[in-house]
Scaffold this motif. Structure first.
Motif: not given
Length: 206
Positions: A168-190
């Motif tokens: 979750f924190l990795l996805a949140d970090l990706a979101s903060d850094e503007g990597r929206d696709r990676e963030a969305r994928s991370g949240f879904e995987e979590m």
């Protein structure tokens, strides 16, 4: 409460144990208000102060008992002092507890040093690894923190207590850094991997 604590101070273990009882009973009477809880915590603080004044110097085992009691009573600085006095002899559980105390005192560098010493194979190893990565991120060590969290996710793929918040924190970090696709994928995987985690519903709405 003072008189009771003075009587209990004849024996260190009895003092700390008895000091905790009013606090435990207070939780059972929470509906009656916070007064009982406050009295229980006060009793614990009085007992700890008496132990320090009447039994010093404390043995290693006694330092750990008092440090844990101080931590439970919210006397964080005293807990840190107790754990620090026997740092070399701490077992994994108490070392992790010491690290958590240091984090509450905003002593991140010292906390990270203690978390790094917790054996990965111990029962608190996964939590220590997650907290290390989390603290590194908080300290601005983004690359190290990200690497540590990824190791947790890969090494403990089914651990809800550590891998789930790490992912979750990795996805949140990706979101903060503007990597929206990676963030969305991370949240879904979590959410898919850890559907019973308290973070799963949050991840689904991110």
């Amino acid at each position: 409460a003072v008189r009771d604590a003075e009587i209990d101070a004849v024996d260190l273990q009895r003092t700390v144990d008895r000091a905790a009882r009013p606090r435990q009973r207070a939780f059972g009477r929470r509906r009656r208000g916070d007064l009982d809880l406050a009295e229980g915590e006060l009793h614990s603080r009085i007992a700890i102060a008496l132990v320090d004044s009447m039994f010093a110097p404390l043995s290693s085992a006694e330092q750990v008992v008092v440090a844990r009691a101080a931590n439970d009573a919210g006397v964080t600085a005293r807990a840190a002092t107790g754990f620090a006095a026997v740092e070399r002899d701490l077992d994994p559980q108490n070392r992790y507890a010491y690290a958590m105390v240091l984090l509450r005192l905003d002593r991140d560098a010292e906390a990270m040093a203690q978390l790094a010493k917790v054996p990965a194979t111990s029962t608190v190893g996964p939590l220590a690894a997650y907290q290390l990565g989390r603290t590194q991120l908080r300290a601005g060590q983004t690359t190290a923190g990200r690497t540590a969290l990824r190791k947790v996710v890969h090494a403990l793929p089914r651990d809800t207590s550590a891998a789930a918040p790490a992912l979750f924190l990795l996805a949140d970090l990706a979101s903060d850094e503007g990597r929206d696709r990676e963030a969305r994928s991370g949240f879904e995987e979590m959410a898919a991997r850890f559907p019973t985690s308290d973070l799963a519903p949050v991840a689904l709405f991110r």
